[in-house]
Design a protein around this motif. Sequence first.
Motif, short mmCIF file in Angstrom:
data_model
loop_
_atom_site.label_atom_id
_atom_site.label_comp_id
_atom_site.label_asym_id
_atom_site.label_seq_id
_atom_site.Cartn_x
_atom_site.Cartn_y
_atom_site.Cartn_z
N ASP A 32 33.87 39.51 41.60
CA ASP A 32 33.98 38.75 40.35
C ASP A 32 35.10 37.71 40.46
O ASP A 32 34.93 36.55 40.04
N LYS A 33 36.22 38.12 41.02
CA LYS A 33 37.34 37.18 41.21
C LYS A 33 36.98 36.09 42.21
O LYS A 33 37.32 34.91 42.03
N SER A 88 34.69 33.59 40.55
CA SER A 88 35.34 32.79 39.50
C SER A 88 36.37 31.83 40.07
O SER A 88 36.62 30.77 39.50
N ASN A 89 36.99 32.19 41.21
CA ASN A 89 38.02 31.35 41.81
C ASN A 89 37.96 31.48 43.33
O ASN A 89 38.82 32.10 43.95
#
Length: 368
Positions: A350-351, A354-355
């Motif tokens: 997820d991290k 997102s980035n």
Amino acid sequence: MSLKTISYCLFPLTMWYAIGVAFRNFLFLIGVKKETSPQVTTISVGNLATGGTGKTPMVEHLIALLGDEFSVALLSRGYKRKTKGFLLADEHATAETIGDEPYMLHSKFPHVATAVCEKRLEGIRQLLSLQQPPQLVLMDDAYQHRYVKPSLNILLTEYQCPYYRDQILPFGNLREFKSARSRANIVVVTKSPEKINPIEKHLIIGSLGLKPYQKVFFSSIVYGDPIGLFGDSPSAYTPQVLLVTGIAHPQPLVDEVSRHAKVAHLAFADHHDFAAADLEHIRSAYAKLPQGSMILTTEKDAARLIPHREALNGLPISYLPITVKVHPNGDIDFDQVVLKTVRENVQFLDKLHSNPMASASKASPLMR
């Protein structure tokens, strides 16, 4: 013909098969064949032997464990299905279109996206292209499908015939060398007794030849009560039972049913595709039993018998559901290990999504 004579006859085939397996694994080792880590959490459930280790009950256990917290998809090759390529199960799916085991799981967990594809990497890509892509892909029978490097690799071996007592095909039942156990994160000794002598357990664990980073657990099968395949079928044992099986190692099931009834066993090959002659054989065998007897089969075989409802009309057929119970290894709990691993990897991905620039240099926490 003696076993020793058979072994001599099969030695040339075993040698060439072993050379082929070794060469394939060498190509993966040097990078000629590529392993890919998909951008989704993946769990592989597989074995070294050819069937009979309890993969499907383990996959079902994992779906029940993880399905409430994560969006889960199931990916299988769909063994013995009569279709090709990627296929996503829907309300029209049958054992013929997606295979008996995926169909059984699709029927029990309709909220789980169930797909079949010979090429698992392509299957994952197709699942990730869905309007609602999964957070977790469970891959059934994928231990030898090395093009996908799973986030978590679970290796199953049967208590009655662990891989360290077996030999490579065709003399034995191993698909590849015992050294392939090193790819597993978790090894589960399946179909174990509910209680095992601590000394025996210690000997088994030592014989598995595992590394310190690999966790080992023992699991046992829990049998449920009979469930009627059709509306008017028995839901309790009768004094005599015709047991119909098309599974690799039916003896534990025969032993279980024998605890409740007198058993006449009609055994077919694993994943047997029931034809008209087989159905007539079942009807004829049942006619020889006392009135009021029942026909009992496995949940997997039931998936292949349902399409023959008309031919089986009037026969009292039920199936026996099973679940798997994984026993703690001291203070280490299998379910908690899996949950912790999946949570960490889902959070990491997820991290990353997102980035990507901030997270690209960090290693996934799963394989430590």
